[in-house]
Design an enzyme around this catalytic site. Structure first.
Site, PDB file in Angstrom:
ATOM      1  N   ILE A  24      -5.758   9.970  10.581  1.00 32.54           N
ATOM      2  CA  ILE A  24      -4.705  10.577   9.914  1.00 32.54           C
ATOM      3  C   ILE A  24      -5.435  11.051   8.677  1.00 32.54           C
ATOM      4  O   ILE A  24      -6.251  10.327   7.945  1.00 32.54           O
ATOM      5  CB  ILE A  24      -3.502   9.526   9.618  1.00 32.54           C
ATOM      6  CG1 ILE A  24      -3.085   8.678  10.828  1.00 32.54           C
ATOM      7  CG2 ILE A  24      -2.371  10.190   8.498  1.00 32.54           C
ATOM      8  CD1 ILE A  24      -2.587   9.895  11.676  1.00 32.54           C
ATOM      9  N   VAL A  78      -2.635  -8.042  -2.039  1.00 33.38           N
ATOM     10  CA  VAL A  78      -1.886  -8.586  -0.653  1.00 33.38           C
ATOM     11  C   VAL A  78      -2.709  -9.783  -0.054  1.00 33.38           C
ATOM     12  O   VAL A  78      -2.316 -10.702   0.254  1.00 33.38           O
ATOM     13  CB  VAL A  78      -1.649  -7.635   0.323  1.00 33.38           C
ATOM     14  CG1 VAL A  78      -0.686  -6.600  -0.023  1.00 33.38           C
ATOM     15  CG2 VAL A  78      -3.016  -6.964   0.891  1.00 33.38           C
ATOM     16  N   SER A  89      -4.055  -0.157  13.925  1.00 33.02           N
ATOM     17  CA  SER A  89      -4.858   1.122  14.140  1.00 33.02           C
ATOM     18  C   SER A  89      -5.139   1.148  15.541  1.00 33.02           C
ATOM     19  O   SER A  89      -5.567   0.309  16.284  1.00 33.02           O
ATOM     20  CB  SER A  89      -6.415   0.971  13.356  1.00 33.02           C
ATOM     21  OG  SER A  89      -7.202   2.137  13.695  1.00 33.02           O
ATOM     22  N   TYR A 120     -13.043  -4.009  10.637  1.00 33.25           N
ATOM     23  CA  TYR A 120     -12.051  -3.595  10.489  1.00 33.25           C
ATOM     24  C   TYR A 120     -11.073  -3.485  11.751  1.00 33.25           C
ATOM     25  O   TYR A 120     -10.061  -3.762  11.907  1.00 33.25           O
ATOM     26  CB  TYR A 120     -12.264  -1.816  10.242  1.00 33.25           C
ATOM     27  CG  TYR A 120     -10.922  -1.294  10.167  1.00 33.25           C
ATOM     28  CD1 TYR A 120     -10.109  -1.128   9.118  1.00 33.25           C
ATOM     29  CD2 TYR A 120     -10.697  -0.136  11.104  1.00 33.25           C
ATOM     30  CE1 TYR A 120      -8.980  -0.355   8.801  1.00 33.25           C
ATOM     31  CE2 TYR A 120      -9.538   0.794  10.898  1.00 33.25           C
ATOM     32  CZ  TYR A 120      -8.731   0.331   9.836  1.00 33.25           C
ATOM     33  OH  TYR A 120      -7.500   1.447   9.771  1.00 33.25           O
ATOM     34  N   GLY A 131       0.843  -1.049   0.152  1.00 28.64           N
ATOM     35  CA  GLY A 131       0.141  -0.116  -0.131  1.00 28.64           C
ATOM     36  C   GLY A 131       0.873   1.281   0.183  1.00 28.64           C
ATOM     37  O   GLY A 131       0.630   2.159   0.611  1.00 28.64           O
ATOM     38  N   SER A 171       1.415   3.170  -2.192  1.00 30.65           N
ATOM     39  CA  SER A 171       1.202   4.019  -3.606  1.00 30.65           C
ATOM     40  C   SER A 171       0.392   5.359  -3.158  1.00 30.65           C
ATOM     41  O   SER A 171       0.378   6.312  -3.908  1.00 30.65           O
ATOM     42  CB  SER A 171       0.516   3.149  -4.798  1.00 30.65           C
ATOM     43  OG  SER A 171      -0.682   2.722  -4.162  1.00 30.65           O
TER      44      SER A 171
END
Ligand code: NAP
Length: 247
Positions: free
Chosen positions: A188, A64, A142, A155, A15, A17
């Protein structure tokens, strides 16, 4: 830390990119590492790699969640860039929904990418790291994996799972010279949080002692430290980088 403390190191950033991963790739490249940038969108990953400071970085298209793609990609990285010294498991996504409405696909996709994806890459680099008796793995989890969040059952489970995996890998590979830690960002500013409303942002800011959302370079500097020789006695830890939100 010296200016080029990661010279001659090869680092994979999944990740890498966009968002936090891109900032991490930039920071490790500035420290002298050669970066393999992984993304689902291969063109974007290649462009990101080409824009990093220094030469030799490469972008790779790889999901992934697919163990076969991961094995092939790690092989291509080892042949093209050399054996892997640093792995940053950062690729992740959200499919938020209230528990009662959450579809199987929403749960499964988040677990497959965030948790199984980190497992796939970790397993693929382990043999060569053990052989060299040197290596650093950093899992981007996280704060939601620590405290939970309504609407993010999938998540939060994936990120809590990464924490258990981090500690197990640290225990299993420590004697072989391989360190494994987790970094837990707070909120973030990236594409992932772009849909938060002004009201939600104001509400979040009131819960953050430092009074603001984080920026991607609030994370990448800490990552640079955690993978550097200066952090050589740190393993199995979860470090929250969240403006003090969770303490
Ligand atoms: P982002 O801006 O949405 O970027 C996600 C990155 O992950 C992209 O490079 C994307 O590649 C890649 N990716 C997603 N699914 C993938 C897959 N199946 N295979 C390969 N690459 C995949 O996200 P971000 O905000 O930077 O988040 C990065 C990490 O930090 C995630 O693990 C996230 O859970 C965690 N985090 C973020 C926050 C936050 O507030 N932003 C807070 C805590 C933790 P493509 O460009 O090819 O799609």
């Amino acid at each position: 830390m010296s200016a080029r403390e990661l010279a001659d190191k090869v680092a994979i950033v999944t990740g890498g990119s966009r968002g936090i991963g891109l900032a991490i790739a930039e920071s490790l490249a500035d420290a002298g590492a050669t970066i393999a940038v992984i993304g689902r969108n291969g063109e974007r990953a290649k462009q990101a790699a080409a824009a990093l400071s220094g030469a030799g970085h490469q972008g790779y298209a790889c999901d992934v969640a697919d163990p076969f793609q991961v094995t092939d990609t790690v092989k291509a990285i080892q042949e093209g860039l050399g054996s892997v010294d640093i792995l940053i498991n950062n690729a992740g996504l959200t499919r938020d929904n209230l528990l009662m409405r959450m579809k199987d696909e929403e749960f499964d996709e988040v677990i497959a990418t965030n948790l199984k994806g980190a497992f796939n890459f970790t397993r693929a680099v382990t043999r060569s790291m053990m052989k060299k008796r040197d290596g650093v793995i950093l899992n981007i989890t996280s704060v939601v994996g620590l405290i939970g969040n309504a609407g993010q059952t999938n998540y939060a489970a994936s990120k809590a799972g990464m924490i258990g995996m981090t500690k197990s890998v640290a225990k299993e590979l420590g004697s072989r010279g391989v360190r494994c830690n987790a970094l837990a960002p707070g909120f973030i500013r990236t594409d992932m949080t772009a849909e938060l409303s002004e009201d939600q942002i104001e509400n979040l800011q009131s819960l953050i002692p430092l009074g603001r959302l984080g920026e991607t370079d609030d994370i990448s500097g800490v990552v640079r430290f955690l993978v550097s020789p200066a952090a050589r006695y740190i393993t199995g830890q979860v470090l929250a980088v969240d403006g003090g939100m969770v303490m």
